[in-house]
Write a protein that holds these residues in place. Sequence first.
Motif, PDB file in Angstrom:
ATOM      1  N   THR A  51       0.852  -1.190   0.000  1.00 48.75           N
ATOM      2  CA  THR A  51       0.000   0.000   0.000  1.00 48.75           C
ATOM      3  C   THR A  51       0.887   1.239   0.000  1.00 48.75           C
ATOM      4  OG1 THR A  51      -1.822   1.124   1.136  1.00 48.75           O
ATOM      5  CG2 THR A  51      -0.148   0.100   2.522  1.00 48.75           C
ATOM      6  N   VAL A  52       0.328   2.367  -0.406  1.00 50.05           N
ATOM      7  CA  VAL A  52       1.083   3.610  -0.395  1.00 50.05           C
ATOM      8  C   VAL A  52       1.110   4.184   1.022  1.00 50.05           C
ATOM      9  CG1 VAL A  52       0.638   4.158  -2.806  1.00 50.05           C
ATOM     10  CG2 VAL A  52      -0.969   4.919  -1.060  1.00 50.05           C
ATOM     11  N   TYR A  53       2.070   5.059   1.265  1.00 48.76           N
ATOM     12  CA  TYR A  53       2.214   5.634   2.606  1.00 48.76           C
ATOM     13  C   TYR A  53       2.710   7.067   2.513  1.00 48.76           C
ATOM     14  CZ  TYR A  53       7.309   5.097   2.177  1.00 48.76           C
ATOM     15  OH  TYR A  53       8.607   5.196   1.753  1.00 48.76           O
ATOM     16  N   GLY A  54       2.592   7.761   3.614  1.00 46.94           N
ATOM     17  CA  GLY A  54       3.208   9.051   3.833  1.00 46.94           C
ATOM     18  C   GLY A  54       3.687   9.068   5.282  1.00 46.94           C
ATOM     19  N   PHE A  55       4.421  10.095   5.673  1.00 48.10           N
ATOM     20  CA  PHE A  55       4.916  10.112   7.047  1.00 48.10           C
ATOM     21  C   PHE A  55       5.243  11.526   7.486  1.00 48.10           C
ATOM     22  CE2 PHE A  55       8.763  10.227   4.612  1.00 48.10           C
ATOM     23  CZ  PHE A  55       9.715  10.865   5.392  1.00 48.10           C
TER      24      PHE A  55
END
Length: 241
Positions: A51-55
Motif C-alpha cells: 500500500t502507499v504511505y506518507g509520514f
Amino acid sequence: MSDLSATERPRHRRLRENGRTDRTALYEVLRAGFVCHLGVVDGGVPMVVPTVYGFDADHLYVHGSVASRSLTTEEPSDDPAADAIGSGSVGQGPGTAGDTVCVTVTHLDGLVLARSVFEHGVNYRSAMVYGVPRKLEGEEKLAALRILTEHAAPGQWDYARRPSRKELAATTILAISLAEASVKVSSGPPGDGDGPDAELGLWAGVLPLATTWLAPAADPLLPEGIAPPDHIDGRAGTRLS
C-alpha cells in the motif's frame, strides 16, 4: 535527533554492522519511496499487503479504501483477510483490540556479484516499523491524506480537486507510530576481493539499479491542450530515490 527504539522487536540480530540507530536514517529510507508492505497475522496466518504511505516526524500513514480487507474490521466474516486489521480498535474479528502490525519499506540499490555464489548479495536500504494502527477521522484524517498525497506527488494536493465527504468516508487512513523502528543499509563491493577466490580471474563487482521517472503519459480521454503541470512534468528523467 533521537535514536531509534532500543526495544527487543526491532533489535539488530544479524549483520549488525549494517544497522542504523538514528532517526535521520529512518526518515531517509521513508523519504526515498512511497510503497510499503503492511504485515498482519490473522488466526495464525500471515498476510502482507502492499500500500502507499506518507509520514511525518512521529507517524507513518497508510491508505486504503474502506473496502480494502486489510484495513477494515466490520463484523467477522468468512474471509479471514476481511478481519485482519481493526478500523478503530484494530481488530473486532479474529484479531484482537490493539493488534500490532509490521510495516516494511525496502529499496534495492544493486546486485553484489562476487567471485563465488556464496558471497553474492544485494545493496539495499530498508526500514521496519512495529506499531498498533489507529484509524483517523475528521480533520486529522484529511491532514494525513494530504501528507500521503504530497509524499507521492509533491504539489498534487493543491493542483487536483480535494476529496469530497463521500470520498473521505470511503477511504481509510491509519496512523502507525514511528516509536518502534529499525533501519538497515548495505552498500559496497563484494567481500571476497582479498580471499582465495580472488585468484580465479573472474569479474566481480556491483550491478547498480536505479528507478527513474519517465515522461508523463496523458489520459487518452484528456482534451487536447491540457499539459501536465510543472510539478509532474519536471519529474521526468529524475530518480525516485
